[in-house]
Motif scaffolding. Structure first.
Motif, short mmCIF file in Angstrom:
data_model
loop_
_atom_site.label_atom_id
_atom_site.label_comp_id
_atom_site.label_asym_id
_atom_site.label_seq_id
_atom_site.Cartn_x
_atom_site.Cartn_y
_atom_site.Cartn_z
N MET A 210 0.85 -1.20 0.00
CA MET A 210 0.00 0.00 0.00
C MET A 210 0.88 1.25 0.00
SD MET A 210 -2.81 -1.12 2.85
CE MET A 210 -3.78 0.37 2.78
N SER A 211 0.52 2.18 -0.85
CA SER A 211 1.27 3.43 -0.88
C SER A 211 0.59 4.44 0.03
CB SER A 211 1.31 3.97 -2.31
OG SER A 211 0.00 4.21 -2.77
N GLY A 212 1.26 5.58 0.26
CA GLY A 212 0.65 6.62 1.07
C GLY A 212 1.27 6.71 2.45
N GLU A 213 0.77 7.65 3.19
CA GLU A 213 1.32 7.96 4.51
C GLU A 213 0.87 6.93 5.53
OE1 GLU A 213 1.24 12.02 7.15
OE2 GLU A 213 0.46 12.08 5.10
N ALA A 214 1.80 6.44 6.31
CA ALA A 214 1.49 5.41 7.30
C ALA A 214 0.58 5.97 8.39
CB ALA A 214 2.77 4.87 7.92
N ALA A 215 -0.35 5.16 8.85
CA ALA A 215 -1.24 5.56 9.94
C ALA A 215 -0.47 5.51 11.26
CB ALA A 215 -2.45 4.63 10.00
N LEU A 216 -0.84 6.40 12.17
CA LEU A 216 -0.19 6.45 13.47
C LEU A 216 -1.24 6.36 14.57
CD1 LEU A 216 2.28 9.42 12.85
CD2 LEU A 216 2.87 6.99 12.96
N ILE A 217 -0.88 5.72 15.68
CA ILE A 217 -1.76 5.69 16.84
C ILE A 217 -1.49 6.94 17.68
CG2 ILE A 217 -2.31 4.47 18.97
CD1 ILE A 217 -1.59 1.87 17.39
N PRO A 218 -2.51 7.73 18.00
CA PRO A 218 -2.30 8.98 18.73
C PRO A 218 -1.59 8.74 20.07
CG PRO A 218 -4.54 8.87 17.88
CD PRO A 218 -3.92 7.53 17.65
N ASP A 219 -0.70 9.68 20.42
CA ASP A 219 -0.03 9.60 21.72
C ASP A 219 -0.72 10.55 22.71
OD1 ASP A 219 0.75 12.14 20.93
OD2 ASP A 219 2.83 11.59 20.55
N ASP A 220 -0.21 10.61 23.92
CA ASP A 220 -0.84 11.46 24.95
C ASP A 220 -0.92 12.92 24.52
OD1 ASP A 220 -1.08 9.21 26.44
OD2 ASP A 220 0.34 9.77 28.01
N GLY A 221 0.09 13.37 23.77
CA GLY A 221 0.10 14.75 23.29
C GLY A 221 -1.06 15.04 22.36
N TRP B 255 -9.03 5.89 22.31
CA TRP B 255 -9.73 6.45 23.46
C TRP B 255 -8.81 6.44 24.67
CZ3 TRP B 255 -10.87 2.05 20.79
CH2 TRP B 255 -10.68 0.81 21.45
N LEU B 256 -9.09 7.36 25.61
CA LEU B 256 -8.22 7.49 26.78
C LEU B 256 -8.93 8.24 27.90
CD1 LEU B 256 -5.19 6.93 27.60
CD2 LEU B 256 -4.78 9.33 27.02
N PRO B 257 -9.02 7.64 29.08
CA PRO B 257 -9.46 8.41 30.25
C PRO B 257 -8.29 9.31 30.69
CG PRO B 257 -9.81 6.03 30.55
CD PRO B 257 -8.89 6.21 29.39
N MET B 258 -8.58 10.59 30.93
CA MET B 258 -7.54 11.54 31.37
C MET B 258 -8.04 12.27 32.61
SD MET B 258 -6.20 13.19 27.76
CE MET B 258 -4.70 13.90 28.44
#
Length: 265
Positions: free
Chosen positions: A1-12, A120-123
């Motif tokens: 697959m071409s294109g920009e790799a997906a990323l899992i969001p971090d705390d920031g 998702w994330l409880p903060m």
């Protein structure tokens, strides 16, 4: 697959989303009634590209219950009359998955669908659920639906007491098409408030419903319950709007509808 790799969001990324939910700078107020407030930001007038933000104060719903309702896909099929089809595709981590959602648009617009990476994330006293569009080779665009793009969409639930919470819904979605201005106006002044009211109503009925439908099953709280197959992150790419077909619906006039609903996803 071409294109920009997906990323899992971090705390920031979660903190940035929360800050945008709470900021009023650059937003135009379009609706403020009965504890529900709606703002919009017009980003590109000619493309109908806009952001919408809704806030609802619930004095009779706990933050925990609201968080459960927003997660529970089986319950969503019951209360979200706007949904055409929704299902989970696979899990990435204990707090990230990939899913499909298609929804009815105001007539005579074509209906839309999305594939999203949701996390998702409880903060502290807050709960955040957010998503953005990705593409997966097994789920290409369908002929009868327009593949929209969630640039960033999500919910911030803030605990305001034992049975009180504030829900903020923030969405930046490219509908893939030139839409008439009445769509943006209708979204902010009618559809979005109606969607928030429906979520509130769903929360009020959730405890009774859940008691009869697998009451202990909450994989968003207990990851070990999650039956989804694991998906390698490398199978996903970020879905950019430019690579999808553009639909010009700018000349369409508003149609009569029986019960049109929101575009919450």
């Amino acid at each position: 697959m071409s294109g920009e790799a997906a990323l899992i969001p971090d705390d920031g990324a979660f903190s940035d989303f929360r800050n945008e939910c709470l900021s009023e700078e650059g937003w135009s107020l379009t609706y403020n009634k009965s504890g529900t407030t709606v703002w919009v930001q017009i980003l590109e007038e000619e493309k109908s590209l806009h952001k919408i933000k809704c806030r609802m104060v619930c004095k009779d719903v706990s933050a925990e219950s609201m968080y459960d309702v927003l997660h529970d896909i089986e319950y969503r099929r019951k209360w979200d009359s706007n949904v055409i089809e929704t299902f989970d595709i696979g899990k990435l981590t204990v707090n990230a998955d990939v899913g499909y959602y298609s929804w009815k648009c105001p007539k005579p617009l074509k209906n839309r669908d999305v594939i999203t990476l949701r996390s998702w994330l409880p903060m502290g006293n807050d709960y955040i659920i957010m998503n953005y569009s990705v593409k997966h080779t097994k789920y290409p665009p369908k002929k009868d639906l327009v593949r929209a793009v969630s640039i960033q969409t999500g919910y911030l639930v803030q605990n305001q007491g034992p049975a009180c919470c504030t829900l903020i819904y923030l969405a930046q979605v490219d509908p893939k098409g030139s839409l008439p201005k009445w769509v943006v106006n209708k979204s902010s002044q009618f559809l979005a408030p109606k969607a928030m009211k429906r979520i509130h109503k769903a929360c009020m009925k959730y405890a009774d419903w859940k008691q009869k439908h697998n009451p202990g099953y909450k994989p968003w709280l207990y990851p070990e319950q999650n039956p989804l197959p694991s998906i390698p992150l490398g199978e996903l790419r970020i879905q950019h709007a430019e690579s999808l077909e553009n639909i010009d619906e700018s000349s369409l006039t508003e149609g009569k509808e029986e019960h049109s609903d929101d575009e919450a996803n």
